[in-house]
Design a protein around this motif. Structure first.
Motif, PDB file in Angstrom:
ATOM      1  N   VAL A 105       0.895  -1.160   0.000  1.00 14.45           N
ATOM      2  CA  VAL A 105       0.000   0.000   0.000  1.00 14.45           C
ATOM      3  C   VAL A 105       0.928   1.203   0.000  1.00 14.45           C
ATOM      4  O   VAL A 105       1.754   1.346   0.911  1.00 14.45           O
ATOM      5  CB  VAL A 105      -0.918   0.022   1.244  1.00 14.45           C
ATOM      6  CG1 VAL A 105      -1.890   1.196   1.160  1.00 14.45           C
ATOM      7  CG2 VAL A 105      -1.658  -1.296   1.393  1.00 14.45           C
ATOM      8  N   VAL A 122      -7.294   3.903   2.868  1.00 18.63           N
ATOM      9  CA  VAL A 122      -7.038   2.668   2.126  1.00 18.63           C
ATOM     10  C   VAL A 122      -6.581   1.562   3.073  1.00 18.63           C
ATOM     11  O   VAL A 122      -7.056   0.424   2.982  1.00 18.63           O
ATOM     12  CB  VAL A 122      -6.037   2.914   0.981  1.00 18.63           C
ATOM     13  CG1 VAL A 122      -5.648   1.604   0.299  1.00 18.63           C
ATOM     14  CG2 VAL A 122      -6.633   3.897  -0.038  1.00 18.63           C
ATOM     15  N   VAL A 123      -5.681   1.883   3.997  1.00 19.94           N
ATOM     16  CA  VAL A 123      -5.234   0.865   4.959  1.00 19.94           C
ATOM     17  C   VAL A 123      -6.429   0.346   5.765  1.00 19.94           C
ATOM     18  O   VAL A 123      -6.607  -0.865   5.924  1.00 19.94           O
ATOM     19  CB  VAL A 123      -4.124   1.410   5.886  1.00 19.94           C
ATOM     20  CG1 VAL A 123      -3.874   0.477   7.067  1.00 19.94           C
ATOM     21  CG2 VAL A 123      -2.831   1.619   5.098  1.00 19.94           C
ATOM     22  N   LEU A 183      -8.584  -1.939   3.583  1.00 22.39           N
ATOM     23  CA  LEU A 183      -7.935  -3.229   3.321  1.00 22.39           C
ATOM     24  C   LEU A 183      -7.949  -4.124   4.549  1.00 22.39           C
ATOM     25  O   LEU A 183      -8.190  -5.331   4.444  1.00 22.39           O
ATOM     26  CB  LEU A 183      -6.506  -3.019   2.829  1.00 22.39           C
ATOM     27  CG  LEU A 183      -6.364  -2.433   1.430  1.00 22.39           C
ATOM     28  CD1 LEU A 183      -4.906  -2.120   1.134  1.00 22.39           C
ATOM     29  CD2 LEU A 183      -6.932  -3.370   0.384  1.00 22.39           C
ATOM     30  N   VAL A 217      -1.214  -1.364  -4.230  1.00 19.92           N
ATOM     31  CA  VAL A 217      -2.372  -0.486  -4.162  1.00 19.92           C
ATOM     32  C   VAL A 217      -1.833   0.928  -3.957  1.00 19.92           C
ATOM     33  O   VAL A 217      -1.297   1.251  -2.892  1.00 19.92           O
ATOM     34  CB  VAL A 217      -3.339  -0.881  -3.022  1.00 19.92           C
ATOM     35  CG1 VAL A 217      -4.554   0.047  -3.028  1.00 19.92           C
ATOM     36  CG2 VAL A 217      -3.758  -2.340  -3.153  1.00 19.92           C
ATOM     37  N   THR A 254      -2.276   4.821  -3.441  1.00 19.16           N
ATOM     38  CA  THR A 254      -3.224   5.793  -2.914  1.00 19.16           C
ATOM     39  C   THR A 254      -2.899   7.170  -3.484  1.00 19.16           C
ATOM     40  O   THR A 254      -1.910   7.340  -4.184  1.00 19.16           O
ATOM     41  CB  THR A 254      -3.156   5.849  -1.374  1.00 19.16           C
ATOM     42  OG1 THR A 254      -1.933   6.495  -0.983  1.00 19.16           O
ATOM     43  CG2 THR A 254      -3.221   4.456  -0.758  1.00 19.16           C
TER      44      THR A 254
END
Length: 129
Positions: free
Chosen positions: A26, A54-55, A58, A110, A112
Motif C-alpha cells: 500500500v 485505504v489501509v 484493506l 495499491v 493511494t
C-alpha cells in the motif's frame, strides 16, 4: 452489485486472488512501483484517497500476518507512523531503499493519492483459520 466493503471491482477482484504469504504494498502517490506486481491505482487527487482510508479498508477485508514500513516514516510523517503503530504493534522497520527492494516481490500494489512522504506499508497476508 456489492453493497458493502471494497466496491472498486479491480481492487476487490485482486484481493480475492491473494493467498497465505502473498505481499501487498500500500503506497503513497510518489512511491516507485516495481515491475511485475498487479497494480490497482486508486489515486484521484493529491491526498485522495488517503493512506489511512485505504489501509483501514484493506484491513477490514484482509488477514495480515505482518507489516513492514520504512524507518524514515518515524520522523518524516508522524501521522502515518502513528497509524502504522496503531494497526501493527509488531511493525518491522527497514530503510526506504530496502522497502523498495522488498516491494518487487509483492503480488499486488495499491497506490493511494497520499501526498505525505513515506506513507507506505508492505503487508503479508495470513490465513483466517
Amino acid at each position: 452489485m456489492k453493497k458493502a466493503g471494497i466496491l472498486n471491482r479491480h481492487l476487490s477482484g485482486a484481493l480475492a486472488e491473494l493467498g497465505h504469504g502473498d505481499a501487498v504494498l500500500v503506497c503513497d502517490a510518489g512511491m516507485p512501483i516495481p515491475e511485475g506486481p498487479r497494480v490497482v491505482d486508486l489515486a484521484f487527487r493529491a491526498g485522495v484517497p488517503s493512506f489511512a482510508e485505504v489501509v483501514d479498508g484493506l484491513l477490514a477485508e484482509l488477514v495480515v500476518d505482518s507489516a513492514t514500513a520504512a524507518s524514515e516514516v518515524r520522523e518524516a510523517n508522524p501521522g502515518a507512523s502513528a497509524l502504522l503503530d496503531e494497526h501493527f504493534p509488531r511493525l518491522e522497520l527497514v530503510s526506504h531503499e530496502r522497502l523498495k527492494e522488498l516491494s518487487a516481490g509483492a503480488r499486488l500494489v495499491v497506490r493511494t493519492g497520499e501526498a505525505r512522504p513515506y506513507a507506505n506499508v508492505l503487508l503479508r497476508c495470513g490465513v483466517f483459520f
